[in-house]
Design an enzyme around this catalytic site. Structure first.
Site: not given
Length: 247
Positions: A138, A151
């Site tokens: 990400s 996350y």
């Protein structure tokens, strides 16, 4: 990574980025195995695609990874590409004591899962021609979103782990990282229609273009993620963090 003639395993293949990658690679002439926890979602991905094969897997479960690894290699001994895509994102308030179940699930699925699955398959992959491991991280691996602290931390860890894999497996297994920006998927509620996020189709189009190059880049990046990916190198980290703090 060669573009066709592979046998590709994609975790998190029941929706979002995993589903769309499965369809694109299938249509380019690859055999694709889609893995995930929900059999019905995997069946939807496979519907109408003769060479997409659904297989149930819980990447958070160590025993199930061991079971799955044996099953997938028995069913698809030509497996030569692993795509670690499965992941969850949970919003958190880390400013006080809280229930840590979401944090623990995020680490189990986003970090321990891909490490364990890679470990279970790596000896097989090393023996295959044109082998590759593709880890989906990400943009938040490079600048965290404080509201999704765990996350972001798991994606930063997976970026680092991917770098180490690449260094140690050079010449044996190609190691590729896909670092998406904010994409319109259902990773979080309502995200698939959120303004300012990259449309899923556009993200897949730009990502697949990189795989069609003569040499796949070590990091597959769209223009939308460069603000985060290059923030520290370009002296913009604090600016980028101020932006992610607003979400």
């Amino acid at each position: 990574m060669k573009i066709s003639g592979n046998t590709i395993l994609i975790t998190g293949g029941g929706s979002g980025i995993g589903r769309e990658l499965a369809h694109r690679w299938h249509d380019l002439g690859n055999t694709v195995i889609v893995a995930g926890r929900t059999e019905s979602a995997l069946a939807e991905t496979a519907a109408g695609h003769a060479n997409i094969h659904p297989m149930v897997l819980d990447v958070a479960d160590t025993a199930d990874i061991a079971r799955f690894a044996k099953a997938v290699l028995a069913a698809h001994p030509g497996l030569n590409v692993l795509v670690n895509n499965a992941g969850i994102m949970r919003f958190e308030d880390i400013t006080g004591a809280r229930d840590l179940d979401d944090m623990e699930a995020t680490i189990a699925i986003n970090l321990l899962g891909p490490i364990r699955l890679t470990d279970a398959l790596i000896d097989h992959l090393k023996a295959q021609d044109d082998a590759a491991v593709v880890n989906v991280t990400s943009g938040l691996a490079f600048v965290p979103m404080p509201r999704t602290a765990t996350y972001s931390a798991t994606k930063a860890a997976m970026h680092s782990y991917t770098v180490s894999l690449r260094a140690k497996l050079e010449g044996k297994v190609e190691i590729i990282e896909i670092a998406p920006p904010a994409v319109q998927t259902e990773l979080t509620p309502g995200q698939s229609t959120r303004e300012g996020y990259m449309p899923l189709g556009q993200f897949i189009d730009e990502t697949m273009q990189s795989f069609e190059w003569e040499e796949t880049p070590a990091e597959v990046l769209t223009d939308n993620v460069l603000f985060l990916r290059n923030a520290e190198a370009e002296g913009r980290f604090d600016e980028a963090l101020e932006m992610t703090k607003q979400f």
